[in-house]
Design a protein around this motif. Sequence first.
Motif, PDB file in Angstrom:
ATOM      1  N   TYR B  61       0.812  -1.215   0.000  1.00 49.50           N
ATOM      2  CA  TYR B  61       0.000   0.000   0.000  1.00 49.50           C
ATOM      3  C   TYR B  61       0.846   1.266   0.000  1.00 49.50           C
ATOM      4  O   TYR B  61       1.984   1.276   0.492  1.00 49.50           O
ATOM      5  CB  TYR B  61      -0.902   0.019   1.238  1.00 49.50           C
ATOM      6  N   SER B  62       0.239   2.341  -0.516  1.00 40.96           N
ATOM      7  CA  SER B  62       0.815   3.673  -0.385  1.00 40.96           C
ATOM      8  C   SER B  62       1.024   3.983   1.085  1.00 40.96           C
ATOM      9  O   SER B  62       0.134   3.742   1.907  1.00 40.96           O
ATOM     10  CB  SER B  62      -0.152   4.681  -1.002  1.00 40.96           C
ATOM     11  N   SER B  63       2.184   4.516   1.422  1.00 43.74           N
ATOM     12  CA  SER B  63       2.467   4.790   2.834  1.00 43.74           C
ATOM     13  C   SER B  63       1.540   5.874   3.389  1.00 43.74           C
ATOM     14  O   SER B  63       1.147   5.814   4.551  1.00 43.74           O
ATOM     15  CB  SER B  63       3.930   5.178   3.040  1.00 43.74           C
ATOM     16  N   SER B  64       1.151   6.829   2.561  1.00 45.48           N
ATOM     17  CA  SER B  64       0.308   7.920   3.063  1.00 45.48           C
ATOM     18  C   SER B  64      -1.159   7.538   3.160  1.00 45.48           C
ATOM     19  O   SER B  64      -1.926   8.201   3.859  1.00 45.48           O
ATOM     20  CB  SER B  64       0.459   9.159   2.181  1.00 45.48           C
ATOM     21  N   LEU B  65      -1.563   6.476   2.491  1.00 41.99           N
ATOM     22  CA  LEU B  65      -2.984   6.103   2.451  1.00 41.99           C
ATOM     23  C   LEU B  65      -3.272   4.729   3.030  1.00 41.99           C
ATOM     24  O   LEU B  65      -4.433   4.288   3.026  1.00 41.99           O
ATOM     25  CB  LEU B  65      -3.489   6.142   1.000  1.00 41.99           C
ATOM     26  N   LYS B  66      -2.245   4.052   3.549  1.00 45.73           N
ATOM     27  CA  LYS B  66      -2.423   2.637   3.891  1.00 45.73           C
ATOM     28  C   LYS B  66      -3.473   2.387   4.965  1.00 45.73           C
ATOM     29  O   LYS B  66      -4.082   1.310   4.994  1.00 45.73           O
ATOM     30  CB  LYS B  66      -1.096   2.013   4.307  1.00 45.73           C
TER      31      LYS B  66
END
Lengths: 107, 120
Positions: B61-66
């Motif tokens: 996952y995206s680190s900012s949206l996980k």
Amino acid sequence: DIQMTQSPSSVSASVGDRVTISCRASQGISSWLAWYQQKPGKAPKLLIYAASSLQSGVPSRFSGSGSGTDFTLTISSLQPEDFATYYCQQASSFPYTFGQGTKLEIK
Amino acid sequence: QVTLKESGPALVKPTQTLTLTCTFSGFSLSTSAMRVSWIRQPPGKALEWLARIDWDDDKFYSSSLKTRLTISKDTSKNQVVLTMTNMDPVDTATYYCARISVSGYSFDYWGQGTLVTVSS
């Protein structure tokens, strides 16, 4: 996260010109870099993968080079259909990241 | 012939959960080395990678949206589903699903994209 910085952000050129777009990674990514072309309202199209491998069906006027942190996309002789926005993308580590894009416009 | 197509709501309200489905053909996510990702693009802005799911059910996952994202697959239906919770107007974007190539972790086939607008 690895930051990808493209330059220039936009460029004007004429049919037949040779154009070079640069992409710099904030840390080394070996050759884990791809280039995409996107036209308005359309999905991106893969041009180059592994920094310098031409995707099947892509014209040979497109080429990619570089490794580590500095990469280049070159269009050897611009055609009318090449005017679009180009993105680089790293696949060295998660999260995958894209450059901010370079818009190639007709002069 | 590989094809992918995104489906889901065109409009969601703030705080709601978005569920998008990617239906694909021409390959199977039960085959070794097959992977599918979701990517989004706000109007007039750059591409942003969101999530990836692999043939062996590994997920990234995206680190900012996980904390807001969940990706899953239904191999029997050739579908990948992305859910994003607590939607906000800044999440307004065209959402794409794409297959990841075997040879270089680039996105070799893309869906046409689906525009999701977040507004009350």
